[in-house]
Design an enzyme around this catalytic site. Structure first.
Site, PDB file in Angstrom:
ATOM      1  N   PRO A   2       0.823  -1.203   0.000  1.00 37.15           N
ATOM      2  CA  PRO A   2       0.000   0.000   0.000  1.00 37.15           C
ATOM      3  C   PRO A   2       0.860   1.258   0.000  1.00 37.15           C
ATOM      4  CG  PRO A   2      -0.827  -1.597   1.581  1.00 37.15           C
ATOM      5  CD  PRO A   2       0.494  -2.112   1.099  1.00 37.15           C
ATOM      6  N   GLU A   3       0.476   2.227  -0.811  1.00 33.70           N
ATOM      7  CA  GLU A   3       1.225   3.476  -0.898  1.00 33.70           C
ATOM      8  C   GLU A   3       0.445   4.582  -0.207  1.00 33.70           C
ATOM      9  OE1 GLU A   3       3.357   4.059  -4.507  1.00 33.70           O
ATOM     10  OE2 GLU A   3       3.295   1.943  -5.028  1.00 33.70           O
ATOM     11  N   LYS A  50       2.976   6.281   5.062  1.00 28.43           N
ATOM     12  CA  LYS A  50       2.395   4.942   5.048  1.00 28.43           C
ATOM     13  C   LYS A  50       1.975   4.475   6.439  1.00 28.43           C
ATOM     14  CE  LYS A  50       5.130   3.578   1.007  1.00 28.43           C
ATOM     15  NZ  LYS A  50       6.024   2.566   0.432  1.00 28.43           N
ATOM     16  N   ARG A 251      14.111  -3.913  -4.840  1.00 30.18           N
ATOM     17  CA  ARG A 251      12.769  -3.541  -5.278  1.00 30.18           C
ATOM     18  C   ARG A 251      12.725  -3.562  -6.803  1.00 30.18           C
ATOM     19  NH1 ARG A 251       9.955  -0.607  -1.476  1.00 30.18           N
ATOM     20  NH2 ARG A 251       8.190  -0.860  -2.911  1.00 30.18           N
TER      21      ARG A 251
END
Length: 277
Positions: A2-3, A50, A251
């Site tokens: 989730p951003e 976040k 990432r």
């Protein structure tokens, strides 16, 4: 993961508790197992990058903060009293907050803490300006990013100490729209403020909706320029979108070699692939 916009939207879901008094709280993590929040009032639901911050007032009107982080797979759901909980399997529940008109259930939450409000800063003060917060300051974000000019820009944008809220999706989409190769160093980027300003606009455009679109289209398969589109043609030039692991945390970066020219992995660490996501 989730951003910032997803976390902001989740805070709005938890707004359904604001103004209500908790009838009971159930904490299913060892360090909070004995915590009793019955009779506490929910004063505010907020996000910081976040991080989720549910601000409470205890029976003596002393302020507390229930802090949680969603990481990869956490979620909050709010139900009507008596409504069936359908969000996730029951064994993933970490906290249940019951009020007169709503029941909030936290699934697979991380970094779950209940602290006096005076200690809230210890949990979030390390974060950079929040792209969706009142403290958003592009100049400060640029200053923080610029402290390490040798760093790859993709990693710099993901560092929440520089600016809070960007994840892999917005990193990839922002760099594509700015025509910046993910492996370029911070010191090579011209007009860095335009890059962070664009990222903020992309996140802000998705406030209030769960579908994260950066192309202007909400149709399935049309929402993104490069994110999770490895092996597909670039929407601008037709070149095959690529993906590769990048940085110490490996990432995934997505990019168009034509629209974002540059060396894919200056240190020889990246292994670009064409596999579809």
């Amino acid at each position: 993961m989730p951003e910032g916009d997803t976390v902001w939207n989740t805070a709005r879901v938890l707004d359904r508790l604001v103004g209500q008094t908790l009838e009971r709280g159930e904490f299913r993590v060892p360090r909070l197992a004995g915590a009793d929040v019955s009779g506490w009032r929910v004063a505010e639901s907020a996000s910081r990058g976040k991080h989720l911050l549910l601000r409470l007032l205890d029976k003596d009107h002393e302020p507390w903060t229930l802090h949680s982080h969603l990481r990869m797979d956490g979620a909050w759901r709010v139900y009507k009293p008596g409504e069936r909980w359908s969000g996730r399997p029951a064994h993933l529940i970490r906290v249940v907050l019951r009020a007169e008109r709503a029941v909030a259930v936290g699934y697979h939450l991380h970094e779950l803490d209940l602290v006096p409000a005076s200690r809230e800063g210890a949990l979030v003060d390390h974060l950079g300006p929040d792209l969706l917060g009142a403290d958003w300051d592009p100049a400060e974000a640029v200053r923080r990013i610029g402290q390490r000019p040798e760093r790859e820009i993709a990693d710099a944008l993901l560092d929440q100490r520089n600016l809070a809220g960007i994840g892999n999706l917005y990193k990839s989409e922002t760099l594509f729209l700015r025509g910046i190769n993910p492996w370029r160093t911070v010191g090579e980027i011209v007009e860095l403020e335009k890059t962070v300003t664009l990222a903020q606009k992309l996140l802000a455009a998705n406030k209030g909706r769960w579908s994260q679109a950066t192309t202007g289209s909400l149709r399935r398969g049309e929402q993104h320029w490069v994110f999770e589109r490895a092996g597909s043609p670039c929407r601008r030039c037709g070149t095959t979108i690529r993906r590769s692991k990048q940085g110490d945390h490996e990432r995934i970066s997505y990019w168009c070699p034509t629209c974002q020219p540059g060396t894919e992995s200056p240190a020889g660490q990246g292994r670009p692939t064409l596999a579809r996501d």
